[in-house]
Write a protein that holds these residues in place. Sequence first.
Motif, PDB file in Angstrom:
ATOM      1  N   CYS A 238       0.828  -1.212   0.000  1.00  0.00           N
ATOM      2  CA  CYS A 238       0.000   0.000   0.000  1.00  0.00           C
ATOM      3  C   CYS A 238       0.861   1.261   0.000  1.00  0.00           C
ATOM      4  N   VAL A 239       1.995   1.222   0.685  1.00  0.00           N
ATOM      5  CA  VAL A 239       2.920   2.362   0.628  1.00  0.00           C
ATOM      6  C   VAL A 239       3.353   2.582  -0.823  1.00  0.00           C
ATOM      7  N   ALA A 240       3.689   1.491  -1.520  1.00  0.00           N
ATOM      8  CA  ALA A 240       4.099   1.596  -2.921  1.00  0.00           C
ATOM      9  C   ALA A 240       2.965   2.129  -3.792  1.00  0.00           C
ATOM     10  N   GLN A 241       1.724   1.673  -3.526  1.00  0.00           N
ATOM     11  CA  GLN A 241       0.584   2.152  -4.302  1.00  0.00           C
ATOM     12  C   GLN A 241       0.336   3.637  -4.056  1.00  0.00           C
ATOM     13  N   GLY A 242       0.540   4.087  -2.825  1.00  0.00           N
ATOM     14  CA  GLY A 242       0.412   5.513  -2.537  1.00  0.00           C
ATOM     15  C   GLY A 242       1.438   6.334  -3.292  1.00  0.00           C
ATOM     16  N   MET A 243       2.644   5.802  -3.400  1.00  0.00           N
ATOM     17  CA  MET A 243       3.687   6.498  -4.155  1.00  0.00           C
ATOM     18  C   MET A 243       3.307   6.611  -5.623  1.00  0.00           C
ATOM     19  N   LEU A 244       2.770   5.534  -6.196  1.00  0.00           N
ATOM     20  CA  LEU A 244       2.350   5.583  -7.595  1.00  0.00           C
ATOM     21  C   LEU A 244       1.229   6.597  -7.788  1.00  0.00           C
TER      22      LEU A 244
END
Length: 413
Positions: A238-244
Motif C-alpha cells: 500500500c505504501v508503494a501504491q500511494g507512491m504511484l
Amino acid sequence: MKRRYPLRLYLAGALAARAGDEMSGPALLLAGFTAAGSSGDASSLLAGITASAAVGGPVLGVLLDRAARPGRPLAVALMLYAAGLGAVLATLGRLPFAVTVLIAVCTGLLGPALSGGWTAQLPQVVAGDRLPRANALDAMTFGVAGLVGPALAGGAAELLGGPPAVVIAAGLIGVALPAAWLLPAAPGRADRPTPGPGPRSGRVVRLPPVCGEIAAGARAIVQRPLLARATLSSVVCCVAQGMLTACTAPIGEHTLGGAGRGAMLLFLAAVSALAANAVLVRFPRRAEPATIIRAGALVQAAALALAASLRPGPLIVAALLLGAGEGPLLTALFAVRHREAPNRLRGQIFTTGASLKITGFALGAWAAGPLAARSLPGTLLLAASLSALGALAMTRGGHGAPGFTEPDPGGRP
C-alpha cells in the motif's frame, strides 16, 4: 422461521458504502479547492480524513467485537461518517479552515468501518464452502467502487460543483445503512459476560478495558505468523501504491499529454483488478492465499519497475499488470484474515489491518511528492523495491493451516 440474510444485500451495502468513500476523497479535494482556492488546503482535507484511520480502526474493531449485533455499531459508524462529511462541507469557508480540517480528522477515525468493518462480518453471512467465492466478490466491491466513485465525483463536480459531489458521496454511504443494521448476530456473543455477578462465584465480571482488547488484537496479528506476514506485505504494498498515485499527475504531464490523464493509469489498474478477481470467483481454491499474496506483490513490483520507463506503451502494460497483482492480493489477504482471526477478535483484526493500509497509502503518497520532483523514475523504482519487499515478507512462515478451525467465540485465540 428466521429469514436468512442474503449475500446480495451484504454486497450491495458494501458497494454503496465503498463507492461513497471513494467518491468522497476527490469530492472533498474539489470542494476544498473551490472554497479555499488553494491546492495545498484542499489536499490537507484529504490527508486529514485518511491520517486518523490508524487510531480509529482498532477502537472501532473493539466495539464491533463486543457487540452481539455488530451491524448496529457498524451502521452508527457509517451514519457518523456521512454526517462528518456533511459537517466538513457545512463549515468549509464559514469557519476557520483549521476547524474544518479537525472535523475531517475526527470523521476519518471511522473510515475503517467502510472497509475492514464490513468484511469482518462476512462469515456471519456465508460460511463453509461458500466463503471463498463470497470473499472474492467482496474484494471486487473495492474495485468497482474504485472505478465508480471517482467517476461519479468528477461527473457530479462538472455538472453541479464540488460541494454537491460531497453531498452525493454522503448519500451513497447513507444508502448502505439498512444493509449494515440488518447484518446477522455474531454467534455466541449474546451470552458474552457483562458487568454483574458471575453465575457461580458471585464475583463481578467486567469486560476487559478497551486498551487491553486492542492489545489482544495486536498480539493476535503478531503471534500468528501467516497473518503477521500477510499484514506486513499488504501494508508495504500500500505504501508503494500511494507512491504511484502521487506520481500519476507528473506521469501524465511528462508522458501522456496532460496531468489529468495520469488518472487513466489508475482506471486501467482498477479494471484489471476486477478482471483478475473475476477469475478468482470462478476458481476460488486454485492456490493458497500466501502464494497469491507473494505473487501479487511480485507482479506489482514488476509493474512499477516497468512504469519507470515513462513511455506510453509500457505505462499502459504496467497499469494492467499492477491491477492483476493488486486485485488477487486483496482477495487472498481477506482469506488469510478470515482463516486466522479468532472470532472474538475478528473485527479488530480487520479494522486494524484496514487502518494500517490506509495509513501506509497516505505515507507513500506524502513521501512521493518531494521525491518525484527530484526524480520520477527513481520514485517509481523505489516503489517497485517496496513491493518486492512485500513479496519477501511472504517467503517464510508457510501457507497457514488449511484445516483451521474457528475457536470457541468465548475462548482464547
